[in-house]
Design a protein around this motif. Structure first.
Motif, mmCIF file in Angstrom:
data_model
loop_
_atom_site.group_PDB
_atom_site.id
_atom_site.type_symbol
_atom_site.label_atom_id
_atom_site.label_comp_id
_atom_site.label_asym_id
_atom_site.label_seq_id
_atom_site.Cartn_x
_atom_site.Cartn_y
_atom_site.Cartn_z
ATOM 1 N N ILE A 10 30.647 45.835 48.899
ATOM 2 C CA ILE A 10 31.970 45.500 48.349
ATOM 3 C C ILE A 10 32.357 46.357 47.151
ATOM 4 O O ILE A 10 33.511 46.328 46.715
ATOM 5 N N ALA A 65 31.239 46.190 43.898
ATOM 6 C CA ALA A 65 31.369 45.471 42.633
ATOM 7 C C ALA A 65 29.985 44.978 42.200
ATOM 8 O O ALA A 65 29.096 44.772 43.032
ATOM 9 N N SER A 91 34.900 51.533 36.049
ATOM 10 C CA SER A 91 35.272 50.157 36.368
ATOM 11 C C SER A 91 34.077 49.208 36.355
ATOM 12 O O SER A 91 34.199 48.038 36.714
ATOM 13 N N ALA A 135 34.275 41.884 38.366
ATOM 14 C CA ALA A 135 35.127 43.062 38.589
ATOM 15 C C ALA A 135 36.228 43.124 37.539
ATOM 16 O O ALA A 135 36.650 42.091 36.996
ATOM 17 N N GLU A 138 40.050 43.596 36.542
ATOM 18 C CA GLU A 138 41.312 43.311 37.218
ATOM 19 C C GLU A 138 42.141 44.572 37.432
ATOM 20 O O GLU A 138 42.945 44.654 38.361
ATOM 21 N N ALA A 146 40.936 47.522 38.309
ATOM 22 C CA ALA A 146 40.382 48.377 39.361
ATOM 23 C C ALA A 146 40.372 47.731 40.738
ATOM 24 O O ALA A 146 40.111 48.406 41.736
ATOM 25 N N TYR A 147 40.644 46.430 40.820
ATOM 26 C CA TYR A 147 40.577 45.729 42.096
ATOM 27 C C TYR A 147 41.880 44.987 42.352
ATOM 28 O O TYR A 147 42.495 44.457 41.428
ATOM 29 N N LYS A 148 42.248 44.916 43.601
ATOM 30 C CA LYS A 148 43.474 44.209 43.954
ATOM 31 C C LYS A 148 43.311 42.717 43.681
ATOM 32 O O LYS A 148 42.213 42.181 43.656
ATOM 33 N N GLU A 149 44.446 42.051 43.511
ATOM 34 C CA GLU A 149 44.446 40.652 43.106
ATOM 35 C C GLU A 149 43.682 39.755 44.076
ATOM 36 O O GLU A 149 43.006 38.815 43.671
ATOM 37 N N PHE A 183 41.107 40.529 45.909
ATOM 38 C CA PHE A 183 39.740 40.991 46.143
ATOM 39 C C PHE A 183 38.727 39.855 46.029
ATOM 40 O O PHE A 183 37.870 39.677 46.897
ATOM 41 N N ALA A 234 35.205 39.210 48.023
ATOM 42 C CA ALA A 234 33.996 38.876 47.270
ATOM 43 C C ALA A 234 33.472 37.483 47.606
ATOM 44 O O ALA A 234 32.274 37.307 47.874
#
Length: 271
Positions: A103, A105, A129, A227, A229, A231-234, A236, A241
């Motif tokens: 994933i 992360a 990130s 993670a 926020e 660097a990752y879509k909302e 995620f 995850a």
């Protein structure tokens, strides 16, 4: 404590019982009553009742014909929990690393110590990130996803004792600090079977945590994914995850001897 006082509180029957169990080894896998008494340096009447008790509890068996005693596999239970907790971070490590690689992360393993969560395993990512921790790091349990998850499975009377006096320390404007509301949130976490935070300890940091259950159904540790926020879509944490984390939670719980089922993210109606 003085030696006289220690002797005062010593339970002789328990001591003798453990001494009897320790007599059995590869060289003498079976023992008779007289042999046990001789090796303990006591009369035959001393170990007789203890042998009966150990046999009744399932730790010893006696051959009907020879009357000799043998250990049963149940004695393994005496060290099962300790041995598993001792090596568990090492066993979990490759699984956490695999999840991290899948994933992208960081994945961490932690336990609860009072009001703090202590990190005992980590599979960090690299790069700008990255949200990484060192083994042994302590963070406030009430402001972290893994800490809240572990607190949620504590006895209610213990939680009341821990959080009834004053407001909790705020770390950001999103930290929940009112004891009553906090305990309600823990109840929701327990019902859901996972915990999720966003910016409660550090602004811009999100995390989701899932429990690892032991053989008797107690929560022994927490797995969490962290993670940034930015660097990752909302979605995620919820869509990617959480389902993977719950799958790993089930796998590691099964390793610990847990026979129950951890609901999958797909079966939940609250996300």
């Amino acid at each position: 404590m003085a030696s006289e006082e220690k002797e005062k509180y010593s339970a002789n029957s328990l001591v003798r019982g453990l001494e009897i169990i320790k007599l059995f080894n590869e060289e003498q896998p079976s023992l008779s009553l007289s042999e046990i008494a001789k090796q303990l340096g006591v009369s035959r009447t001393v170990p007789y009742r203890l042998l009966f008790t150990l046999q009744n509890m399932g730790y010893l068996s006696q051959d009907e014909h020879t009357k000799r005693y043998n250990l049963t596999p149940k004695v393994l239970e005496l060290g099962f929990s300790y041995l598993n907790s001792l090596k568990f971070p090492e066993i979990a490590q490759p699984y956490m690393e695999s999840l991290r690689d899948e994933i992208g992360a960081s994945c961490h393993l932690s336990i609860l110590d009072g009001h703090e969560v202590v990190y005992v395993g980590s599979a960090p990512i690299r790069g700008v990130s990255a949200v990484n921790v060192n083994i042994g790091l302590r963070l406030p349990a009430h402001a972290t996803a893994n800490g809240k998850l572990l607190l949620a499975y504590q006895p209610k009377d213990r939680l009341t004792q821990m959080f009834h006096v004053s407001n909790l320390t705020p770390y950001t404007d999103k930290t929940l600090t009112t004891p009553g509301e906090f305990q309600q949130q823990l109840e929701t976490i327990r019902q859901n079977g996972y915990s999720m935070t966003s910016g409660e300890f550090h602004p811009g940091i999100s995390s989701v945590a899932a429990p690892i259950f032991g053989r008797t159904g107690e929560v022994v540790a927490a797995l969490n994914i962290v993670a940034t926020e930015s660097a990752y879509k909302e979605e995620f944490m919820v869509k990617i995850a959480l389902p993977k984390l719950l799958q790993l939670s089930q796998l590691l719980s099964n390793y610990m001897g847990y026979s129950g089922r951890i609901p999958s993210a797909a079966s939940r109606t609250d996300i």
